[in-house]
Design a protein around this motif. Sequence first.
Motif, short mmCIF file in Angstrom:
data_model
loop_
_atom_site.label_atom_id
_atom_site.label_comp_id
_atom_site.label_asym_id
_atom_site.label_seq_id
_atom_site.Cartn_x
_atom_site.Cartn_y
_atom_site.Cartn_z
N LEU A 1 0.83 -1.21 0.00
CA LEU A 1 0.00 0.00 0.00
C LEU A 1 0.87 1.26 0.00
O LEU A 1 0.61 2.21 -0.76
CB LEU A 1 -0.91 0.00 1.23
N LEU A 2 1.88 1.27 0.84
CA LEU A 2 2.77 2.43 0.91
C LEU A 2 3.52 2.63 -0.40
O LEU A 2 3.68 3.76 -0.87
CB LEU A 2 3.75 2.28 2.07
N ALA A 3 3.98 1.52 -1.00
CA ALA A 3 4.73 1.62 -2.25
C ALA A 3 3.83 2.13 -3.38
O ALA A 3 4.25 2.97 -4.18
CB ALA A 3 5.32 0.26 -2.61
N GLU A 4 2.59 1.65 -3.44
CA GLU A 4 1.66 2.06 -4.49
C GLU A 4 1.45 3.57 -4.49
O GLU A 4 1.28 4.19 -5.54
CB GLU A 4 0.31 1.36 -4.29
N ASN A 5 1.43 4.15 -3.29
CA ASN A 5 1.14 5.58 -3.18
C ASN A 5 2.38 6.45 -3.08
O ASN A 5 2.29 7.66 -3.23
CB ASN A 5 0.24 5.83 -1.96
N SER A 6 3.55 5.84 -2.83
CA SER A 6 4.78 6.62 -2.67
C SER A 6 5.42 6.99 -3.99
O SER A 6 6.08 8.02 -4.10
CB SER A 6 5.79 5.84 -1.82
N PHE A 7 5.23 6.15 -5.01
CA PHE A 7 5.94 6.34 -6.27
C PHE A 7 5.07 6.97 -7.36
O PHE A 7 5.39 6.91 -8.53
CB PHE A 7 6.53 5.01 -6.74
N ASP A 8 3.96 7.57 -6.95
CA ASP A 8 3.10 8.29 -7.89
C ASP A 8 2.81 9.66 -7.28
O ASP A 8 2.11 9.77 -6.27
CB ASP A 8 1.80 7.52 -8.11
N TYR A 9 3.35 10.70 -7.89
CA TYR A 9 3.23 12.05 -7.33
C TYR A 9 1.77 12.50 -7.21
O TYR A 9 1.43 13.37 -6.41
CB TYR A 9 4.03 13.06 -8.17
N LYS A 10 0.89 11.90 -8.02
CA LYS A 10 -0.52 12.26 -7.97
C LYS A 10 -1.17 11.83 -6.66
O LYS A 10 -2.23 12.31 -6.29
CB LYS A 10 -1.28 11.60 -9.14
N ASN A 11 -0.52 10.89 -5.96
CA ASN A 11 -1.11 10.33 -4.75
C ASN A 11 -0.52 10.92 -3.47
O ASN A 11 -0.64 10.31 -2.40
CB ASN A 11 -0.92 8.81 -4.73
N LYS A 12 0.11 12.09 -3.56
CA LYS A 12 0.75 12.66 -2.38
C LYS A 12 -0.26 12.93 -1.26
O LYS A 12 0.02 12.68 -0.08
CB LYS A 12 1.48 13.96 -2.75
#
Length: 327
Positions: A216-227
Motif C-alpha cells: 500500500l505504501l509503495a503504491e502511493n509513494s511512487f506516484d506524485y498524484k497520490n501525495k
Amino acid sequence: MALTNAQYDEIMHEYEERRALHRQELEDRQRYVYETVEGYKELEDETASASVSFGKRLLSGERLDRSVLKRELEELARQKLILLTEAGFSSDYLDMGYTCQDCKDTGYIGNEKCHCFKQKIIETLYDKSNLRMLTKSANFRLLTDKYYHGEDLKRFHGAVKAAEEFINNFCSDYQNLFIYGTVGTGKSFLSVCIANELLKKGHSVIYFSSMGLFELLAENSFDYKNKGELRGIYEDLYNCELLIIDDLGTERTNSFVASELFSCLNERDNRKKATIITTNLSLEQLQKTYSDRIFSRITSNFRFLKLSGQDIRNIKKIARKESEDFQ
C-alpha cells in the motif's frame, strides 16, 4: 486518507439501517407487552393523553404549574414499571437498543465523529485486512491451549496473560508487543484476539499483513498524484490507537521497506501509540533482515512474547482430512 462521498454515504446508510432495525425491535417488544401485560397499554395511552391535554391548555393561555404534569407522568411511569417487572420483564425491556450506546447509532457525539464511526472509516479505507471477519474466527472465546505441551504450554499461558494485561492496561500503560516463534503456533490468532477486545471497548485498530502494508505504501509513494492520499495513510498509521503488523518478514525486504518500517515505529513511539508485530523470524533473523536501528527500536520498546510448538494449522488440516476419510 479521506473517504469519498460515496463511501461516507454508505457508512451513514448503515447507521440508518441500524436505527431502523432497533426501532422495529422496540416496536415488536412494545406490541408483545401490550398483548401480554394487562393494563399496560391503558397506562401508556393515559401518559400520552396527559401530555397532550396539558399542552393544549398551555396553548389556550392557561397558567399551569409544569411540576404537576411531571409528578403525574412520574406516577404513571412507576405504575408501568411495576406492571412490567411483575410480569417477568426486565426494567429496561422497553428501552431503545443501540449497537453503539455512546452515539446512539448516529455516528456522532455532538459535532465529533464517534469512535465507532472512526473505526468504520478505517475498515472502509483498509478493507483488505478484513479485520472484522477475522475476529469472528479468532477471539478469546475460541482460544484453546490443547495444542500446546510442556515448555510450549508455559509459553502459551505466559503470552495469553501478557495479552490480557495489554488489554486491561491499554488506556493507562503505553506498551507494544512483539509476538514471535515458529510457523502456525497462534501468533496471528492471538493478535486478532487482542484487536477484537479493543474494538469492543471502542478503540481504533488497523490490522495489516506486513506484505499488504508495504505494498500500500509503495503504491502511493511512487506516484506524485497520490501525495495527498499518502499523507492520509501516514496519519492513519501513526495515529490509530493500535496498529497490528502481521507476519513481518514475509514482505520483500529492501531499503524502502526498512525506511518505512523505521519511520512507522519511530512516529508511533513518539506519539505513544501501541503497536503489535507478529513474525516467524527469530531474533537473530530479525537483526540480520532489518537495520540495527530497527532492531534496537524493537528490542527497546516492545515486550517479547514467544510461541512455539507444532503447526496448529497443519494439525487441524490433518484432523479434517481424517474426519472426511472416516465418513
